[in-house]
Design an enzyme around this catalytic site. Structure first.
Site, PDB file in Angstrom:
ATOM      1  CE  LYS A  41      -5.203   1.839  -4.302  1.00 33.61           C
ATOM      2  NZ  LYS A  41      -4.388   1.455  -3.233  1.00 33.61           N
ATOM      3  CE  LYS A  94      -9.805  -4.364  -0.293  1.00 36.11           C
ATOM      4  NZ  LYS A  94      -9.221  -5.498   0.434  1.00 36.11           N
ATOM      5  CE  LYS A 122      -5.481   3.232   2.445  1.00 33.87           C
ATOM      6  NZ  LYS A 122      -5.203   1.918   3.024  1.00 33.87           N
TER       7      LYS A 122
END
Ligand code: TYM
Length: 328
Positions: A192, A195, A111
């Site tokens: 994966k 969102k 991230k």
């Protein structure tokens, strides 16, 4: 009764990965123990999110969870920031964790990659997550595969604290489903479903109408060749579709593969299975969207109950490290 705890970020509409990897288990096992489920709004602040978005998504997430089958008469559903014990315990655990072990977390590296400025909260994120769990003496934590490493850290911190200060925390265990623990993006099946994915076509939201689900599954990226076989390394696209089918209808992905001779046939069945799986969820969500007052009342009741459970555990931890008792 075992104490169960899990959390979800209010970072957008819940998707099929959230549902199959985590939320379906939450609903299925909510009556097996004393279950607490938390919308982790503080975690969402580790990345850029507009205040109005955060507010709206917190409510949407609550609606999604109730729509997915959480029963507020059976489990406790609440918002993380309504129970300040989470953040206070975080500090005690930050002084238990090391900088090195946080820096090594895969999700922190992923991230934070490419960001000009990485928020300090992104580094300490897994400590807040450990506090979420430990402040309730939770034994079982139902999550998808991507949370495995964070759960390991929560266990490490609980055990380290117990060794240093005496028995204080329950050491929690992750509960990860055998099938559906890692649903992949339909457009990029080596990543994966997420969102924040860059490919909206690759993510199926729990609220997608049937025709949208059919369209996304039809457009799902497949692999070279045309034999239907379960092998995530060499056939990630088809394996993901088989895994979705298995998670939705039962059976194992490898066994299901034997029943198909074409990609098209498999896609039709996956689409049908997902439409059927999500139809009742979508219906309940539509009902709840018309009644936000009830949803807020459910969250208030949940926060009150959670607060009552967290206070004595935090007091135990405060006393263990040598903080003097607070006078009422
Ligand atoms: P979050 O909000 O990213 O996801 C919520 C749950 O959904 C699972 N999940 C998936 N499962 C299968 N396939 C996927 N593609 C997929 N994407 C998401 C996640 O594993 C998770 O179980 N850090 C957590 C939230 C959290 C938490 C906690 C969880 C905060 N505190 C304490 C458990 C206990 C997160 O970001 O999940």
């Amino acid at each position: 009764m075992a104490r169960i705890f899990s959390g979800i970020q209010p970072s957008g509409t819940l998707h099929v990965g959230n549902y199959l990897g985590a939320v379906r288990q939450w609903a299925a096992t909510q009556a097996d123990g004393d279950a607490l489920y938390c919308i982790v709004d503080l975690h969402a602040l580790t990345l850029d999110i507009a205040p109005d978005e955060l507010r709206a998504r917190t409510l949407d997430t609550a609606i999604g969870l109730l729509g997915a089958g959480l029963d507020p008469d059976v489990c406790t559903l609440f918002v993380q920031s309504h129970v300040p014990e989470h953040t206070e315990l975080t500090w005690l655990l930050e002084c238990t964790a090391s900088y090195g072990e946080l820096r090594r977390m895969t999700q922190f590296k992923e991230k934070g990659a490419g960001q000009e400025s990485v928020r300090a909260g992104l580094l300490t994120y897994p400590v807040l997550m450990a506090a979420d769990i430990l402040v309730y003496d939770a034994e079982h934590v139902p999550v998808g595969d991507d949370q495995r490493q964070h759960l390991e850290l929560a266990r490490t911190l609980a055990a380290r604290f117990n060794t240093r200060y005496g028995d204080t925390f329950v050491v929690p265990e992750a509960v990860i489903p055998a099938i559906g623990a890692r649903v992949m993006d339909l457009q990029q099946p080596t990543r994966k479903m997420s969102k924040s994915t860059a490919t909206p076509l690759g993510t199926i939201a729990m609220t997608d109408p049937p025709e949208e689900i059919v369209r996304k599954v039809r457009k799902a990226v497949t692999d070279v060749g045309n034999d239907v076989a379960y092998d995530p390394d060499t056939k990630p696209g088809i394996s993901n579709l088989l895994e979705l089918l298995a998670a939705a209808t039962g059976g194992s992905p490898a066994q299901l593969a034997a029943g198909y001779s074409s990609y098209g046939q498999l896609k039709n069945d996956v689409a049908d299975a997902l439409v059927e799986l999500l139809a009742p969820v979508r219906r309940r969500i539509a009902e709840l969207e018309a009644d936000p007052g009830t949803v807020h009342a459910i969250l208030d009741k949940g926060s009150h109950k959670a607060h009552g459970l967290a206070t004595p555990v935090l007091d135990r931890a405060r006393a263990a490290v040598g903080l003097t008792a607070r006078r009422p």
